[in-house]
Scaffold this active site. Structure first.
Site, PDB file in Angstrom:
ATOM      1  CG  ASP A  82       6.605 -31.768  37.714  1.00 39.51           C
ATOM      2  OD1 ASP A  82       6.540 -30.962  38.671  1.00 39.51           O
ATOM      3  OD2 ASP A  82       5.626 -32.430  37.335  1.00 39.51           O
TER       4      ASP A  82
ATOM      5  NE  ARG B 266      -3.138 -37.688  40.836  1.00 38.85           N
ATOM      6  CZ  ARG B 266      -2.855 -37.320  42.075  1.00 38.85           C
ATOM      7  NH1 ARG B 266      -2.976 -38.169  43.076  1.00 38.85           N
ATOM      8  NH2 ARG B 266      -2.450 -36.093  42.326  1.00 38.85           N
TER       9      ARG B 266
ATOM     10  CB  THR C  24       1.961 -24.519  32.308  1.00 40.28           C
ATOM     11  OG1 THR C  24       2.312 -23.869  33.530  1.00 40.28           O
ATOM     12  CG2 THR C  24       3.151 -25.324  31.812  1.00 40.28           C
TER      13      THR C  24
ATOM     14  CB  CYS D 235      -7.546 -23.160  17.441  1.00 40.87           C
ATOM     15  SG  CYS D 235      -6.380 -22.440  16.287  1.00 40.87           S
TER      16      CYS D 235
ATOM     17  CB  CYS E   2      -5.926 -33.744  41.541  1.00 46.54           C
ATOM     18  SG  CYS E   2      -5.742 -33.999  39.772  1.00 46.54           S
TER      19      CYS E   2
ATOM     20  CB  CYS F  81      -5.829 -18.770  16.227  1.00 41.94           C
ATOM     21  SG  CYS F  81      -4.848 -19.306  17.654  1.00 41.94           S
TER      22      CYS F  81
ATOM     23  CB  CYS G  53      -1.658 -21.047  15.111  1.00 43.17           C
ATOM     24  SG  CYS G  53      -3.414 -21.436  14.943  1.00 43.17           S
TER      25      CYS G  53
END
Length: 251
Positions: free
Chosen positions: A59, A70, A131, A173, A186, A243, A246
Site C-alpha cells: 500500500d 474501519r 489498479t 470479463c 469513501c 475478453c 484472458c
C-alpha cells in the site's frame, strides 16, 4: 510443524476438512494483499492469525485519522505511518512466527507481475479501478487465483476468479476496463465500518480455502451484500470469449 505450531493452529487441525496437511499447506503458502485499508486490514489479520507462512502486503498510502473508523489494522499512535508497515506491526502482534513483507508503495505492473507469480493467491483490497485491472492482468498471466472485494456506503461485493481453471472468468470479463465507471471514494460517499470487516473477512476465508486446498472456493460467483438490510445476492459469472485480457488463455 513443531509443537508450538501444532498448539497454535490446533483449532484448525481439529477440523476434518483442514487437518495437519492443509494447515501445512497454509504455512508453505505466499499470499499477496494489495491494499492495507478497510478490506486489507481484516483480511491481513485473519490470514496472519490462520498461519499463512508468507504474506506480502502493499500500500502506498499513509494512515490518517479518518481511516481508524474501519481500518482495524491501524492505531492512533501509528497515524502518519505507511499503511503497509502499520499493518505489519498489527499482524506480527498476532503471529510472530510467519514472514510478513510490507511494501510501502503502490505496486507497478512489473512488481505486480513478480509477486503474482510467486503467490498462491492474490487479494485485491483496493478501491482504484486502474489498479484492479493491473492486478487482474498479472494474475491472468500467472494463472494465480484472485479474490476481489469492494465496499462503499452499505454495499459490498466479493468475487473469486480461480484462474487455474481455463473456464474461469477474469475481472476484466465482468468489469471491462473500457467500461465507463464513476469512481466513488469513501471520502465523499462514506462507508459503513463493519461492512469492510465482513467483506475483508470473506476474502480471507476464500484465500485460505484456495491456499489450503480444502472446501469449495466461490469461483464463478459474484456475491453482493446490502448491509443495511443484511441481504446477500449472488449472480453467476461467465468467461467472455472475446475478453482482451484472458481471451487468449489456453486450456
Amino acid at each position: 510443524m513443531d509443537d508450538e505450531q501444532l498448539l497454535r493452529y490446533s483449532r484448525h487441525i481439529l477440523l476434518d476438512e483442514v487437518g495437519v496437511e492443509a494447515q501445512q499447506r497454509l504455512l508453505d503458502s505466499t499470499v499477496l494483499i494489495v491494499g492495507a485499508g478497510g478490506l486489507g486490514s481484516p483480511a491481513a489479520l485473519y490470514l496472519a492469525a490462520s498461519g499463512i507462512g508468507r504474506i506480502v502486503i502493499a500500500d502506498g498510502d499513509h494512515v490518517d485519522a479518518t481511516n481508524l473508523q474501519r481500518q482495524i489494522a491501524h492505531r492512533v499512535k501509528r497515524v502518519g505511518w505507511p499503511k503497509a508497515s502499520s499493518a505489519k506491526v498489527a499482524m506480527n502482534g498476532i503471529n510472530d512466527g510467519i514472514e510478513i513483507i510490507a511494501l510501502d508503495t503502490r505496486l507497478d505492473d512489473e512488481q505486480l507481475d513478480a509477486w503474482a507469480g510467486r503467490s498462491q493467491v492474490v487479494l485485491d483490497c483496493t478501491d482504484d479501478f486502474a489498479t484492479r485491472h493491473a492486478i487482474n492482468r498479472a494474475c491472468v498471466r500467472h494463472r494465480t487465483p484472485l479474490v476481489s472485494g469492494a465496499a462503499i456506503r452499505f454495499d459490498g461485493q466479493v468475487a473469486v476468479f480461480d484462474l487455474r481453471d481455463a473456464d474461469s472468468a477474469c475481472y476484466h470479463c465482468v468489469f471491462p476496463a473500457d467500461q465507463a465507471v464513476d469512481a466513488v471514494p469513501c471520502a465523499t460517499m462514506g462507508v459503513f465500518a463493519p461492512l469492510t470487516g465482513i467483506i475483508g473477512t470473506v476474502q480471507a476465508s476464500e484465500a485460505l480455502k484456495i491456499a489450503g486446498g480444502f472446501g469449495e472456493p466461490a469461483s464463478g460467483r459474484l456475491q453482493m451484500l446490502d448491509a443495511l438490510r443484511m441481504r446477500w445476492t449472488e449472480v453467476g459469472l461467465r468467461r467472455s470469449p472475446g475478453c482482451k485480457v484472458c481471451g487468449g488463455r489456453g486450456s
